[in-house]
Write an enzyme that holds these catalytic residues in place. Sequence first.
Site, PDB file in Angstrom:
ATOM      1  N   ASP A 427       0.843  -1.193   0.000  1.00 40.96           N
ATOM      2  CA  ASP A 427       0.000   0.000   0.000  1.00 40.96           C
ATOM      3  C   ASP A 427       0.887   1.255   0.000  1.00 40.96           C
ATOM      4  OD1 ASP A 427      -3.011   0.922   0.686  1.00 40.96           O
ATOM      5  OD2 ASP A 427      -1.553   2.242   1.638  1.00 40.96           O
ATOM      6  N   ILE A 428       0.578   2.188  -0.919  1.00 44.49           N
ATOM      7  CA  ILE A 428       1.345   3.434  -1.006  1.00 44.49           C
ATOM      8  C   ILE A 428       0.977   4.325   0.177  1.00 44.49           C
ATOM      9  CG2 ILE A 428       1.829   5.476  -2.401  1.00 44.49           C
ATOM     10  CD1 ILE A 428       1.070   3.837  -4.863  1.00 44.49           C
ATOM     11  N   GLU A 470      -4.732   2.367  -4.058  1.00 47.66           N
ATOM     12  CA  GLU A 470      -3.276   2.428  -4.024  1.00 47.66           C
ATOM     13  C   GLU A 470      -2.674   1.135  -3.477  1.00 47.66           C
ATOM     14  OE1 GLU A 470      -5.390   4.191  -2.325  1.00 47.66           O
ATOM     15  OE2 GLU A 470      -4.778   4.636  -0.266  1.00 47.66           O
TER      16      GLU A 470
END
Length: 553
Positions: A427-428, A470
């Site tokens: 996950d960004i 994301e």
Amino acid sequence: MLANDRVLIIHSYHPQYAWSAAINKGITEALRPRIKPEHIYIEYLDNRRFVQDQVFVIYITQLFRYKYQAFKPDVIIASDDYALQFLLKNLEIFGNTPTVYGGISVHDFEKEPAPLHYTGISEGSEIWGNLLLIKQILPNTKTIYLLSDHTPIGASLVSEAEQFLKDWEDETTQLDLIFGLTRKGLYQLIDSVDENDAILLLTLNKLADGTYFSFSEDLKPLTIRSKAPFFGMIGAVLLGQGVVGGWMSSPEQHGRRMAGMALEILDGTAPRDIPPIGKAEFRPAFDYEQLSRFNIDHKALPPNSLIVNQPRTIYSDYKNYVLAGLLVALWLISIIVVLVANVKKRQSREVSLSEVKGKLEEKVALRTQELSRANKQLSELNESSKSQALTDFLTQLPNRRAGNDYLQSLIEDGLNPNDPLSIALIDIDHFHALNTEYGHTEGDRVLIRVAQLILQAKRSQDFVCRWGGEEFLFILNDTQSDTAQQHLNQLRSEIEQANIVDKQHITVSIGLATSYDTDKWEQLHQAETMLYKAKTNGRNRLCQVNIPANTET
């Protein structure tokens, strides 16, 4: 022919507020078949962002007095409490112009009756219905927190909720009414609840520290952080922001009903002859993703519940092609029926049976060739559509549907119990903030670049896809925990060092779960748990778990 009547729509809030946008859509869609577009005037009082700002009220009042001297409306539609209060305090601006109100939660019509040229719809609330709903679908709930603020609408809902607290007789579940929190206090409350609690959001417009609370920007971080599910009453505003659902009102339907009253007035009916409606319609509506997150059984939901964000089925993906194929088949069947009828007529009229048979076989062969070509084209179109349906259009990685298919294939094919499998969710970090600061175009570029780095890190035996938003899924086949950890940490370091956004490092958090023969969906759930742990512990890190082998035989 469109009428020359002028309709003024006054909204209490700003056009970007989801409720205002949806109710405006319902009103204008109902008006436009009858009213010219240039004769529909729309004003926004922006009360959510300028709540209790008297200077702003003075300026907006002066603007209305000046502006509508020249453009007198034939009917006014007032959306929500503040617009109604504004008109009642400034009756001289529009005189006896017929007015339809809607979305009213605070105004007490018994204490302050509306003028005879007013009629409309009170929104009301469904606090009691939602309390019973929470108990119905989550019977083991220990505490239900009713959350509100100190604004006039919030105070009205708090007063209503206090009565329900007195009438509550379920000793297994406690009700706790909380209002007037600062932003810090709000987060402290969210951190204190656990999975056996629930939160019913009455309203949040302005926090006690004076800051504005935006449902579109501030709510989702709270719901993600919370271990307890959120419920609410305004579908267009809350669904999609991490709220499970509840008995919710539909602003579009509300707007259409208000517009219907306005059109009755324009057709000659006096407002006093149109009875006011005491409460809007509330319908059970839920978010599929949040139902899944909190393991809520769909069978426990009320009948005829609306469920949004459901996964698309094969039929929904290829509905048009299926219907087209059926139409082609029906068309061909009708042709065959006609041909058979022609054959029977020819048999009774023609002397040579062989000549009739030859002509019929020629026509059937021609139609069969057409059907074959049509089927071939349909098959090629279906294959192309299937490929597109399994690919994320932005990153060109496989999408979540492809990821689900791959996990299901691992289950169906079966794995050697001695072969380890590592599942990771990437996950960004702070992606929402990045989108807010740099814009969605830059956000898309970050997603594409991170996807490229992940794809470069993929080995031949691995599988990667965009899992959603994301978030990326990375499946490392035949890979021990230590090897997977080293490989993913190397990827994390490469992403951090890459120059994706000027003067800012992009980092990722990773949740890793390694097992030999555990159910793959459970292993994915463990990876998601590790991802939340990585986020909670400061981001830009990898958290992992090794799942013990299943020893049952």
